[in-house]
Design an enzyme around this catalytic site. Sequence first.
Site, PDB file in Angstrom:
ATOM      1  CB  SER A 179      -0.951  -0.003   1.196  1.00 48.36           C
ATOM      2  OG  SER A 179      -0.242  -0.180   2.404  1.00 48.36           O
ATOM      3  CG  HIS A 207      -3.758  -0.799  -2.379  1.00 48.84           C
ATOM      4  ND1 HIS A 207      -4.305   0.458  -2.347  1.00 48.84           N
ATOM      5  CD2 HIS A 207      -3.446  -1.111  -1.098  1.00 48.84           C
ATOM      6  CE1 HIS A 207      -4.302   0.907  -1.099  1.00 48.84           C
ATOM      7  NE2 HIS A 207      -3.793  -0.023  -0.325  1.00 48.84           N
ATOM      8  CE  LYS A 238      -7.658   0.977   0.747  1.00 48.93           C
ATOM      9  NZ  LYS A 238      -6.982   0.101   1.682  1.00 48.93           N
TER      10      LYS A 238
HETATM   11  C1  LIG Z   1      -7.027  -0.091   3.103  1.00 52.87           C
HETATM   12  C2  LIG Z   1      -6.367  -1.378   3.359  1.00 52.87           C
HETATM   13  C3  LIG Z   1      -6.964  -2.325   4.183  1.00 52.87           C
HETATM   14  C4  LIG Z   1      -8.188  -2.013   4.994  1.00 52.87           C
HETATM   15  O1  LIG Z   1      -9.334  -2.024   4.235  1.00 52.87           O
HETATM   16  P1  LIG Z   1     -10.600  -1.188   4.742  1.00 52.87           P
HETATM   17  O2  LIG Z   1     -11.728  -1.792   4.000  1.00 52.87           O
HETATM   18  O3  LIG Z   1     -10.325   0.229   4.385  1.00 52.87           O
HETATM   19  O4  LIG Z   1     -10.684  -1.391   6.225  1.00 52.87           O
HETATM   20  C5  LIG Z   1      -6.379  -3.557   4.285  1.00 52.87           C
HETATM   21  N1  LIG Z   1      -5.233  -3.839   3.641  1.00 52.87           N
HETATM   22  C6  LIG Z   1      -4.626  -2.945   2.850  1.00 52.87           C
HETATM   23  C7  LIG Z   1      -3.371  -3.327   2.158  1.00 52.87           C
HETATM   24  C8  LIG Z   1      -5.162  -1.680   2.705  1.00 52.87           C
HETATM   25  O5  LIG Z   1      -4.547  -0.781   1.960  1.00 52.87           O
END
Ligand SMILES: *Cc1c(COP(=O)(O)O)cnc(C)c1O
Length: 386
Positions: A179, A207, A238
């Site tokens: 991330s 991602h 996302k």
């Molecule tokens: C954003 C993110 C999460 C968490 O997901 P949410 O649905 O926002 O709680 C988990 N793992 C990674 C790699 C992320 O970037």
Amino acid sequence: MSADARLGERLAGLEREGLARTRRTLAGPQGATVVVDGAALANFSSNDYLGLANDARLREAAHRAIDAMGVGAGASPLVSGHTRLHDEAEQRFAAFCAMPRALLFGSGYAANLGILAALGDANAEIFSDELNHACLIDGARLSRAKVTRYPHADTHALSAALAASGATTRIVATDAVFSMDGDIAPVPEILALCERHDAWLVLDDAHGMGVLGARGHGTLEHFAVESRRVVYMATLGKALGGYGAFVAAPEQAIEWILQRARTYIFSTALPPMMAAVAMRALELIDEDGARVAALRERIAQFRAGCARAGVPVSASRTAIHPILLGDAVRAVAASRALAARGFWVPAIRPPSVPDGTSRLRVSLCATHTAQQVDELVRALADCVPG
Ligand SMILES: *Cc1c(COP(=O)(O)O)cnc(C)c1O
């Protein structure tokens, strides 16, 4: 010193070290351009990679679901919060990522805590990439398993650690797309190690979903891998534009997670409208391949532009592009200079990244215009200290 005064001291410390965070308040919806404090900023800070968070078709799906099902699920899924929309969404997700079964969670964070704590126990060993997302780290801690961190994406080190393990249950946990760096984990090699050492592979595709793969179906599609050892997690918040998460895995693994994941059992089910929004997002990715293609074009344009302008961007081929600056104060100064020119590019600092690796992080979206990306490259060439 009182407890309260001690907190004040610690907050002042964050401020001094350039680690204090502030929120900026958006006046309108998420998008390629957002209005903050009365000013329009070209927004390179969001994970809304396909520009779906404010898409009219997803809004319509939400409205329809609200009218049919109300706004709240009202209970945990194992009590009475599991509706026909949740059920249908789970089936669609399983099909979308070619896995036997899927389970909806309230968020990606909750999903990773739940999966690792359910699969792991005191007799397990969890092998965790050192750059994994916070929720994989926290899930590993919560499981009471032995946790072995391996150097980033280092399959030799992982292989040696797996070979040395005497644990009953072995679990490798990794971000599929990291991330803060945007690089892709060597999934086929890791999976081969999991096969050899009878380990689960918990893959966090927050991602990669909607970004990677010929049709945007994510990292498993990107590598064309299929395996009964993969426990696959993707967020709905996302590229899919909504909120929530799903986990997909073989039938029995999902049944175990349903029975044992505390963040599934002891938490209210996702609002049914979010299941409807997620289903519509999956349809749009398949109907409208131009979105995924547009994102790829912006990524290629940004990389080529940075190379020409001498902006020291990493080799990432995903939507995430870090520019390493090292010092937190420098990263904040560069981010402020960009904001003054109309670009929102966040400074990422510890604890989101290791000490000494503060950076700007550019996130590209399908809805950015070619002009916005060109102008960003020019601004970065001026604002990033050489
Ligand atoms: C954003 C993110 C999460 C968490 O997901 P949410 O649905 O926002 O709680 C988990 N793992 C990674 C790699 C992320 O970037």
